[in-house]
Scaffold this active site. Sequence first.
Site, PDB file in Angstrom:
ATOM      1  N   ARG A 115      20.619 -35.685 -47.429  1.00  0.00           N
ATOM      2  CA  ARG A 115      19.947 -36.080 -46.178  1.00  0.00           C
ATOM      3  C   ARG A 115      20.905 -37.025 -45.481  1.00  0.00           C
ATOM      4  O   ARG A 115      21.203 -38.108 -46.010  1.00  0.00           O
ATOM      5  CB  ARG A 115      18.608 -36.759 -46.487  1.00  0.00           C
ATOM      6  CG  ARG A 115      17.994 -37.401 -45.266  1.00  0.00           C
ATOM      7  CD  ARG A 115      16.545 -37.734 -45.432  1.00  0.00           C
ATOM      8  NE  ARG A 115      15.723 -36.534 -45.362  1.00  0.00           N
ATOM      9  CZ  ARG A 115      14.410 -36.523 -45.189  1.00  0.00           C
ATOM     10  NH1 ARG A 115      13.763 -37.664 -45.055  1.00  0.00           N
ATOM     11  NH2 ARG A 115      13.738 -35.393 -45.147  1.00  0.00           N
ATOM     12  N   HIS A 138      16.389 -29.441 -39.783  1.00  0.00           N
ATOM     13  CA  HIS A 138      15.641 -29.682 -41.027  1.00  0.00           C
ATOM     14  C   HIS A 138      15.207 -28.317 -41.577  1.00  0.00           C
ATOM     15  O   HIS A 138      14.024 -27.981 -41.559  1.00  0.00           O
ATOM     16  CB  HIS A 138      14.431 -30.577 -40.714  1.00  0.00           C
ATOM     17  CG  HIS A 138      13.792 -31.197 -41.914  1.00  0.00           C
ATOM     18  ND1 HIS A 138      14.281 -31.053 -43.202  1.00  0.00           N
ATOM     19  CD2 HIS A 138      12.673 -31.968 -42.033  1.00  0.00           C
ATOM     20  CE1 HIS A 138      13.510 -31.723 -44.043  1.00  0.00           C
ATOM     21  NE2 HIS A 138      12.523 -32.279 -43.364  1.00  0.00           N
ATOM     22  N   GLN A 150      12.297 -27.671 -44.279  1.00  0.00           N
ATOM     23  CA  GLN A 150      10.929 -27.854 -43.790  1.00  0.00           C
ATOM     24  C   GLN A 150      10.343 -26.536 -43.288  1.00  0.00           C
ATOM     25  O   GLN A 150       9.153 -26.249 -43.466  1.00  0.00           O
ATOM     26  CB  GLN A 150      10.944 -28.905 -42.663  1.00  0.00           C
ATOM     27  CG  GLN A 150       9.578 -29.220 -42.090  1.00  0.00           C
ATOM     28  CD  GLN A 150       8.716 -30.025 -43.065  1.00  0.00           C
ATOM     29  OE1 GLN A 150       9.175 -30.998 -43.646  1.00  0.00           O
ATOM     30  NE2 GLN A 150       7.474 -29.603 -43.247  1.00  0.00           N
ATOM     31  N   ASP A 152       5.631 -33.794 -34.219  1.00  0.00           N
ATOM     32  CA  ASP A 152       6.453 -34.624 -35.108  1.00  0.00           C
ATOM     33  C   ASP A 152       6.515 -36.005 -34.464  1.00  0.00           C
ATOM     34  O   ASP A 152       6.129 -36.184 -33.296  1.00  0.00           O
ATOM     35  CB  ASP A 152       7.857 -33.997 -35.265  1.00  0.00           C
ATOM     36  CG  ASP A 152       8.715 -34.704 -36.323  1.00  0.00           C
ATOM     37  OD1 ASP A 152       8.163 -35.484 -37.127  1.00  0.00           O
ATOM     38  OD2 ASP A 152       9.939 -34.469 -36.340  1.00  0.00           O
ATOM     39  N   CYS A 184       5.293 -32.235 -40.050  1.00  0.00           N
ATOM     40  CA  CYS A 184       6.088 -32.332 -41.294  1.00  0.00           C
ATOM     41  C   CYS A 184       5.819 -33.623 -42.056  1.00  0.00           C
ATOM     42  O   CYS A 184       6.132 -33.714 -43.229  1.00  0.00           O
ATOM     43  CB  CYS A 184       7.576 -32.180 -40.972  1.00  0.00           C
ATOM     44  SG  CYS A 184       8.246 -33.514 -39.954  1.00  0.00           S
ATOM     45  N   ARG A 189       6.403 -27.950 -49.654  1.00  0.00           N
ATOM     46  CA  ARG A 189       7.808 -28.362 -49.752  1.00  0.00           C
ATOM     47  C   ARG A 189       8.309 -28.133 -51.177  1.00  0.00           C
ATOM     48  O   ARG A 189       9.434 -27.714 -51.392  1.00  0.00           O
ATOM     49  CB  ARG A 189       7.975 -29.851 -49.381  1.00  0.00           C
ATOM     50  CG  ARG A 189       7.684 -30.213 -47.934  1.00  0.00           C
ATOM     51  CD  ARG A 189       8.632 -29.573 -46.936  1.00  0.00           C
ATOM     52  NE  ARG A 189      10.032 -29.834 -47.206  1.00  0.00           N
ATOM     53  CZ  ARG A 189      10.678 -30.961 -46.918  1.00  0.00           C
ATOM     54  NH1 ARG A 189      10.068 -31.945 -46.287  1.00  0.00           N
ATOM     55  NH2 ARG A 189      11.981 -31.118 -47.198  1.00  0.00           N
TER      56      ARG A 189
END
Length: 308
Positions: free
Chosen positions: A109, A136, A139, A227, A266, A294
């Site tokens: 990340r 991402h 996701q 988000d 998310c 996930r």
Amino acid sequence: MKARHFLDIWPLPASELRSILNEAKSRKAARSGFPKGTLDVDTPLSGHVLAMIFEKSSTRTRLSFDMGIRQLGGTSVVLNAADMQLGRGETIEDTAKVLSRMVDAVMIRANNHEDVLKLSECADVPIINGLTNRSHPCQIIADMQTLEEHGLDLKGARIAWVGDGNNVAASFAHAAPKFGYSLAIGTPSSHRLDKKDIERARAEQGRIDEYDTAEEAAAGADVIVADTFVSMGDLDAERRLKVLSPYAVTPELMAIANPGAKFLHCLPAHRGEEVHADVIDGPQSLVFDEAENRLHAQKAILQWCLAA
Ligand code: CP
Ligand code: NVA
């Protein structure tokens, strides 16, 4: 042989993404009712080690990769970027070579997408993008799994993204032609997606419609996705909250979408900012199935990377 990296949705063929998604679903079904620490019956990644590098905070990504590799029979080691020599000037090239000698795959990340690309060019083992400033991709697999589990046929579905045209939005655009949904994006002109991300989707006949308001994007949508208005690394929080507040997902906005429309986020969420509590905690919200998925999605991604 070249390692199989999972860096973004857009360069991957739709058939590969479909097989990752199907693997996530069948692996989830195969361990239904198992205690969480129990290994999957086949432990396909027995003896494998995953390194996880975090330059930014994480709850779901860290937990799901850690639990995921364990359930597949492997182990993980977490490297806090701030404690690595990378932070003191060691090159990405040398870091990639050392990691490749000691672990079987790396999930990172990172603040800068370019650093992840560089790492992947220099590593002999798979590199997985666990979120950057640009995208991402992990996701998205979990999100597609969640929508299909709740009965949505992705082909021909209309998904609305409202708010900031950020990293997660970019991956939603990349995935549109791969899974066959159309994406309606409602953002202020100051927070549009990067043109390149839209072009990538359109180059593969993905349908992307951009609007100036959340209401226009929500009309006729089967899914509304939100988000945070302030992503990790964004410095202009106050201005963002002001400009983006008309794009909050409220019960009134959900009512503009198709009856029974689903809500995705998310997480982490900020109730009262990008989403009203009655929406995220209401019956149309799938956010905790999405978070659980996930885990199943990461396992399928790990297997795909390491099967090569
Ligand atoms: N959705 C997501 O990536 O969550 P974390 O930041 O907690 O990993
Ligand atoms: N857009 C958010 C996603 C967090 C999972 C961020 O980058 O902070």
